[in-house]
Scaffold this motif. Structure first.
Motif, PDB file in Angstrom:
ATOM      1  N   GLN A   1       0.840  -1.189   0.000  1.00 13.07           N
ATOM      2  CA  GLN A   1       0.000   0.000   0.000  1.00 13.07           C
ATOM      3  C   GLN A   1       0.881   1.247   0.000  1.00 13.07           C
ATOM      4  O   GLN A   1       1.937   1.271   0.622  1.00 13.07           O
ATOM      5  CB  GLN A   1      -0.933   0.006   1.205  1.00 13.07           C
ATOM      6  CG  GLN A   1      -2.036  -1.029   1.082  1.00 13.07           C
ATOM      7  CD  GLN A   1      -3.117  -0.863   2.132  1.00 13.07           C
ATOM      8  OE1 GLN A   1      -3.200   0.142   2.830  1.00 13.07           O
ATOM      9  NE2 GLN A   1      -3.982  -1.864   2.241  1.00 13.07           N
TER      10      GLN A   1
ATOM     11  N   ASN B   1      -7.483  -1.637  -1.513  1.00 13.75           N
ATOM     12  CA  ASN B   1      -6.726  -1.642  -0.262  1.00 13.75           C
ATOM     13  C   ASN B   1      -7.604  -2.171   0.861  1.00 13.75           C
ATOM     14  O   ASN B   1      -8.772  -1.784   0.973  1.00 13.75           O
ATOM     15  CB  ASN B   1      -6.258  -0.237   0.110  1.00 13.75           C
ATOM     16  CG  ASN B   1      -5.031   0.198  -0.642  1.00 13.75           C
ATOM     17  OD1 ASN B   1      -4.310  -0.603  -1.225  1.00 13.75           O
ATOM     18  ND2 ASN B   1      -4.770   1.497  -0.641  1.00 13.75           N
ATOM     19  N   ALA B   2      -7.053  -3.034   1.693  1.00 12.67           N
ATOM     20  CA  ALA B   2      -7.730  -3.508   2.898  1.00 12.67           C
ATOM     21  C   ALA B   2      -7.160  -2.760   4.102  1.00 12.67           C
ATOM     22  O   ALA B   2      -6.010  -2.307   4.072  1.00 12.67           O
ATOM     23  CB  ALA B   2      -7.524  -5.013   3.056  1.00 12.67           C
ATOM     24  N   LYS B   3      -7.943  -2.655   5.147  1.00 13.12           N
ATOM     25  CA  LYS B   3      -7.513  -1.922   6.343  1.00 13.12           C
ATOM     26  C   LYS B   3      -6.286  -2.534   7.002  1.00 13.12           C
ATOM     27  O   LYS B   3      -5.537  -1.842   7.682  1.00 13.12           O
ATOM     28  CB  LYS B   3      -8.654  -1.839   7.351  1.00 13.12           C
ATOM     29  CG  LYS B   3      -9.779  -0.941   6.904  1.00 13.12           C
ATOM     30  CD  LYS B   3     -10.881  -0.861   7.924  1.00 13.12           C
ATOM     31  CE  LYS B   3     -12.012   0.015   7.411  1.00 13.12           C
ATOM     32  NZ  LYS B   3     -13.117   0.098   8.375  1.00 13.12           N
ATOM     33  N   ASP B   4      -6.059  -3.829   6.793  1.00 16.70           N
ATOM     34  CA  ASP B   4      -4.935  -4.514   7.446  1.00 16.70           C
ATOM     35  C   ASP B   4      -3.633  -4.446   6.644  1.00 16.70           C
ATOM     36  O   ASP B   4      -2.648  -5.084   6.999  1.00 16.70           O
ATOM     37  CB  ASP B   4      -5.285  -5.965   7.743  1.00 16.70           C
ATOM     38  CG  ASP B   4      -5.562  -6.786   6.488  1.00 16.70           C
ATOM     39  OD1 ASP B   4      -5.398  -6.269   5.365  1.00 16.70           O
ATOM     40  OD2 ASP B   4      -5.951  -7.964   6.633  1.00 16.70           O
TER      41      ASP B   4
END
Length: 92
Positions: free
Chosen positions: A16, A39-42
Motif C-alpha cells: 500500500q 486496499n484492505a484496512k490490514d
C-alpha cells in the motif's frame, strides 16, 4: 482451460502507498481482464479479476513475479466461476 473465471487474490506485504494498485490495474487492462484492486484496512490488497483462466493465471504470475511496486510477501488465491458483474478494472 480458458473458461471465464474469477480470481480473488489477497496480496500481503508492503503493497500500500507504493503504486501497487495502479500497477495491477495496468497489467490487468493489458491482459484484457475486468475487476478491481482494493486496499484492505490490514495493509493487504485484494485483487479480483475476471477473464479466461489462462489469462488470470498470467496476472497471478505477475503478482508473484517480484517486479511489482513495493514488496509482495505472499499471495493467497481462490478461484470461482466468473460472475460477469464487473466492467473495466478499477483501483479502489
Amino acid at each position: 482451460m480458458n473458461e471465464a473465471v474469477r480470481l480473488s487474490a489477497w496480496v500481503h506485504g508492503g503493497v500500500q502507498g507504493v503504486g501497487f494498485r495502479w500497477w495491477t490495474r495496468a497489467r490487468a487492462l493489458e491482459l484484457g481482464l475486468t475487476g478491481h484492486a482494493t486496499n484492505a484496512k490490514d495493509g493487504r490488497v485484494h485483487v479480483v479479476a475476471e477473464g479466461p483462466r489462462s489469462v488470470c493465471e498470467r496476472l497471478l504470475e505477475l503478482l508473484r513475479s517480484g517486479t511489482t511496486p513495493g514488496r509482495v510477501a505472499l499471495v493467497v488465491e481462490s478461484w470461482e466461476p466468473a460472475r460477469g458483474d464487473v466492467t473495466g478494472f478499477e483501483e479502489r
